[in-house]
Design an enzyme around this catalytic site. Structure first.
Site, mmCIF file in Angstrom:
data_model
loop_
_atom_site.group_PDB
_atom_site.id
_atom_site.type_symbol
_atom_site.label_atom_id
_atom_site.label_comp_id
_atom_site.label_asym_id
_atom_site.label_seq_id
_atom_site.Cartn_x
_atom_site.Cartn_y
_atom_site.Cartn_z
ATOM 1 N N LEU A 124 -40.225 32.525 -44.516
ATOM 2 C CA LEU A 124 -40.024 31.590 -43.812
ATOM 3 C C LEU A 124 -41.486 30.789 -43.848
ATOM 4 O O LEU A 124 -41.567 29.626 -44.152
ATOM 5 C CB LEU A 124 -39.512 31.882 -42.364
ATOM 6 N N PRO A 127 -48.208 28.185 -45.897
ATOM 7 C CA PRO A 127 -49.497 28.019 -45.521
ATOM 8 C C PRO A 127 -49.725 26.912 -44.434
ATOM 9 O O PRO A 127 -50.526 27.025 -43.794
ATOM 10 C CB PRO A 127 -50.279 27.446 -46.910
ATOM 11 N N GLY A 130 -46.177 27.608 -39.701
ATOM 12 C CA GLY A 130 -46.255 28.776 -39.135
ATOM 13 C C GLY A 130 -45.406 28.507 -37.851
ATOM 14 O O GLY A 130 -44.003 28.873 -38.189
ATOM 15 N N SER A 131 -45.817 28.383 -36.558
ATOM 16 C CA SER A 131 -45.083 28.379 -35.684
ATOM 17 C C SER A 131 -43.848 27.042 -35.651
ATOM 18 O O SER A 131 -42.806 27.199 -35.168
ATOM 19 C CB SER A 131 -45.948 27.799 -34.270
ATOM 20 N N ASP A 241 -33.723 35.811 -33.168
ATOM 21 C CA ASP A 241 -33.337 36.206 -31.870
ATOM 22 C C ASP A 241 -33.061 37.748 -31.938
ATOM 23 O O ASP A 241 -33.372 38.508 -30.901
ATOM 24 C CB ASP A 241 -31.859 35.428 -31.539
ATOM 25 N N ARG A 269 -59.742 66.443 -21.428
ATOM 26 C CA ARG A 269 -61.453 66.063 -21.327
ATOM 27 C C ARG A 269 -61.765 66.377 -20.194
ATOM 28 O O ARG A 269 -61.328 65.916 -19.051
ATOM 29 C CB ARG A 269 -61.329 64.469 -21.959
ATOM 30 N N GLY A 341 -65.916 56.901 -26.021
ATOM 31 C CA GLY A 341 -66.477 56.595 -27.248
ATOM 32 C C GLY A 341 -65.545 57.009 -28.355
ATOM 33 O O GLY A 341 -65.533 56.415 -29.494
ATOM 34 N N GLU A 364 -43.001 37.298 -35.861
ATOM 35 C CA GLU A 364 -41.451 36.790 -35.230
ATOM 36 C C GLU A 364 -41.728 35.998 -34.094
ATOM 37 O O GLU A 364 -40.881 35.786 -33.072
ATOM 38 C CB GLU A 364 -40.760 37.879 -34.956
ATOM 39 N N GLY A 365 -42.849 34.822 -34.089
ATOM 40 C CA GLY A 365 -42.986 34.005 -33.087
ATOM 41 C C GLY A 365 -44.205 34.555 -32.211
ATOM 42 O O GLY A 365 -43.959 35.526 -31.395
HETATM 43 N N1 COS Z 1 -29.895 30.057 -32.522
HETATM 44 C C1 COS Z 1 -29.199 28.903 -33.079
HETATM 45 N N2 COS Z 1 -29.508 27.893 -33.174
HETATM 46 C C2 COS Z 1 -31.138 27.466 -32.837
HETATM 47 C C3 COS Z 1 -31.868 28.307 -32.055
HETATM 48 C C4 COS Z 1 -31.150 29.673 -31.908
HETATM 49 N N3 COS Z 1 -31.845 30.583 -31.240
HETATM 50 N N4 COS Z 1 -32.910 27.834 -31.772
HETATM 51 C C5 COS Z 1 -32.842 26.375 -32.166
HETATM 52 N N5 COS Z 1 -31.702 26.423 -32.800
HETATM 53 C C6 COS Z 1 -30.961 25.067 -33.308
HETATM 54 C C7 COS Z 1 -31.119 24.040 -32.128
HETATM 55 O O1 COS Z 1 -29.942 24.052 -31.438
HETATM 56 C C8 COS Z 1 -31.014 22.557 -32.756
HETATM 57 O O2 COS Z 1 -29.953 22.402 -33.489
HETATM 58 P P1 COS Z 1 -29.396 20.765 -33.571
HETATM 59 O O3 COS Z 1 -30.353 20.059 -34.483
HETATM 60 O O4 COS Z 1 -27.791 20.935 -33.883
HETATM 61 O O5 COS Z 1 -29.540 20.540 -31.909
HETATM 62 C C9 COS Z 1 -31.823 23.195 -34.068
HETATM 63 O O6 COS Z 1 -31.727 24.741 -34.440
HETATM 64 C C10 COS Z 1 -33.385 22.769 -33.977
HETATM 65 O O7 COS Z 1 -33.855 23.303 -32.889
HETATM 66 P P2 COS Z 1 -35.225 23.092 -31.987
HETATM 67 O O8 COS Z 1 -35.047 21.492 -31.797
HETATM 68 O O9 COS Z 1 -35.373 23.552 -30.816
HETATM 69 O O10 COS Z 1 -36.261 23.095 -33.119
HETATM 70 P P3 COS Z 1 -37.762 23.073 -33.254
HETATM 71 O O11 COS Z 1 -38.571 22.613 -34.300
HETATM 72 O O12 COS Z 1 -38.318 22.359 -31.714
HETATM 73 O O13 COS Z 1 -38.268 24.747 -33.211
HETATM 74 C C11 COS Z 1 -39.079 26.686 -32.281
HETATM 75 C C12 COS Z 1 -38.202 25.574 -32.220
HETATM 76 C C13 COS Z 1 -40.614 26.356 -31.952
HETATM 77 C C14 COS Z 1 -38.505 27.626 -31.333
HETATM 78 C C15 COS Z 1 -38.947 27.424 -33.673
HETATM 79 O O14 COS Z 1 -39.615 26.633 -34.746
HETATM 80 C C16 COS Z 1 -39.395 28.981 -33.762
HETATM 81 O O15 COS Z 1 -39.186 29.844 -33.541
HETATM 82 N N6 COS Z 1 -40.898 28.745 -34.173
HETATM 83 C C17 COS Z 1 -41.560 30.416 -34.594
HETATM 84 C C18 COS Z 1 -41.177 30.842 -35.919
HETATM 85 C C19 COS Z 1 -41.428 32.069 -35.875
HETATM 86 O O16 COS Z 1 -41.225 32.991 -35.283
HETATM 87 N N7 COS Z 1 -42.103 32.374 -37.115
HETATM 88 C C20 COS Z 1 -42.587 33.883 -37.531
HETATM 89 C C21 COS Z 1 -42.422 34.203 -38.782
HETATM 90 S S1 COS Z 1 -40.743 34.806 -39.192
HETATM 91 S S2 COS Z 1 -41.310 36.783 -39.173
#
Ligand code: COS
Length: 388
Positions: A124, A127, A130-131, A241, A269, A341, A364-365
């Site tokens: 996912l 460069p 990220g978030s 999730d 210790r 130490g 994972e966030g």
């Molecule tokens: N389960 C199912 N659907 C989800 C969801 C979830 N947990 N979270 C969001 N969605 C859906 C939303 O309902 C929305 O759908 P609709 O467009 O139909 O309304 C869509 O996905 C977009 O959601 P949202 O607007 O909340 O997305 P954002 O761009 O605001 O992003 C965050 C939300 C910041 C939470 C997300 O980008 C994120 O988790 N970022 C971190 C990424 C991460 O963990 N990276 C680590 C590397 S991977 S190891």
């Protein structure tokens, strides 16, 4: 089907013995060599660790989330690189297909992932992505009965070993946000897919990450997970999730192990003529650590049970991931302090586990992303109640 209580207790006990007898004694070797021994990987396969979450019909153990969390709390007691070896197969590297894949995709890939014959990886991050995971720049352009992928994925866990990547790529360039993203199951070795060199990391030596580069990489149209474009971001969020609960369980296990190390060291210790465990200032560190680890265990298991009952646990998973990863960071830091130490010296595990634990607050966030998810859900709920 949940396991009966006796089988469940046996499974947890088997994992505990595996960690104590096989993994913890090999921690220094793995960290120094930055490599996972082949015999340990084989034992993980034999124990079914690669297939914890994959349904029994595909050769996995088909554990519930609660059972998976209990197992991961045990395996999480060893240095995190061990869990990392099989964890992508249990979580982010298999669940895109397990949750949203077609019947053909499940039949094709899940058995190999469950047995550990294939290592699965989740691509996912990029460069510039990220978030803000919805802004994926890697493209997948439809070309007849193929898609052509272009772009770079960054810091991809287990990529150097992967046989299969779940790749998030933009199929609709007109849609800039999450809705234009699709998920693909891409096999390693396809022309146009190459890997960067493994990154040198702060900790978790023995677990490997690198770039995955797509240069006009052609994959068959059947690689589109679920067969529908525009669903990839949602697939990624559903996978995360579950992944966040898994990470929270791993943090809990590691904290429990570190507390054992911390108190174990302090009773042996001696300073000022007595065991340092006798000093109340250190006892405060033990007590805070124990209470926080127990709270983390309860939080993770409650969220896991609710997920098993079919509830939406996106917010609870973020709460668990945030709390558990911050908690293990505090516990790992206190352990260094109790070791004095020796806590700063490589031959003791305290400094390694301190560095290893740091990643949990990031991948994972990040904690800040978990806070955003929690707050957004609370605000939506409040607005709903207020009719705003
Ligand atoms: N389960 C199912 N659907 C989800 C969801 C979830 N947990 N979270 C969001 N969605 C859906 C939303 O309902 C929305 O759908 P609709 O467009 O139909 O309304 C869509 O996905 C977009 O959601 P949202 O607007 O909340 O997305 P954002 O761009 O605001 O992003 C965050 C939300 C910041 C939470 C997300 O980008 C994120 O988790 N970022 C971190 C990424 C991460 O963990 N990276 C680590 C590397 S991977 S190891």
């Amino acid at each position: 089907m949940p396991l009966d209580p006796e089988t469940r207790a046996q499974l947890v006990e088997t994992m505990r013995r595996f960690v104590d007898e096989r993994l913890i004694p090999r921690e220094a070797e793995v960290a120094d060599a930055d490599a996972m021994p082949a015999d340990i990987i084989q034992e993980m396969r034999d124990l079914g660790l690669f297939g914890l979450s994959i349904a029994e019909e595909y050769g996995g153990l088909g554990l519930t989330m609660e059972e998976e969390a209990l197992v991961v709390m045990e395996v999480g007691r060893a240095a995190p690189a061990f869990r990392s070896m099989f964890a992508t197969n249990v979580g982010i590297g298999s669940q895109g297909i397990a949750i949203d894949g077609t019947a053909e995709q499940k039949a094709k890939y899940l058995p190999g992932l469950a047995s550990g014959a294939i290592i699965g990886s989740f691509a996912l991050t990029e460069p510039e992505v990220g978030s803000d995971a919805g802004s994926v720049r890697t493209t997948a352009r439809r070309d007849g009965d193929h898609y052509v992928l272009n772009g770079t994925k960054r810091y991809i866990t287990n990529a150097p070993h992967a046989g299969l990547f779940t790749v998030m790529a933009r199929t609709d360039p007109a849609v800039k946000g999450a809705g234009g993203v699709s998920a693909f199951a891409v096999e390693a070795g396809v022309p146009g897919l190459s890997l960067g060199k493994p990154e040198r990391k702060m900790g978790q030596q023995g677990a490997h990450v690198c770039d995955v580069i797509f240069d006009n990489c052609r994959v068959p149209a059947e690689a589109l997970i679920g067969g529908r474009e525009g669903q990839g971001f949602k697939t990624a969020m559903k996978v995360l999730d579950k992944g966040r609960l898994h990470i929270a369980a791993a943090c809990t296990g590691l904290a429990e192990r570190i507390i054992d190390d911390m108190v174990g060291y302090a009773v042996g210790r001696r300073q000022f003529g007595k065991a340092i465990a006798e000093f109340q200032l250190l006892q405060g560190l033990f007590a805070d650590s124990k209470a926080e680890a127990l709270a983390s265990r309860a939080l993770v298991l409650d969220a896991a049970r609710r997920r098993d009952a079919g509830e939406d646990v996106a917010m609870a998973a973020s709460c668990a991931k945030m709390f558990a990863s911050e908690m293990v960071g505090r516990v790992a830091d206190r352990n260094v302090q109790v070791h004095g130490g020796a806590g700063y010296i490589r031959d003791y595990r305290a400094e390694q586990l301190f560095r290893d634990a740091r990643l949990f607050r990031i991948y994972e966030g990040t904690t800040q992303i978990q806070q955003t998810i929690i707050a957004k859900a609370l605000i939506a709920e409040a607005r709903g109640k207020a009719g705003l």
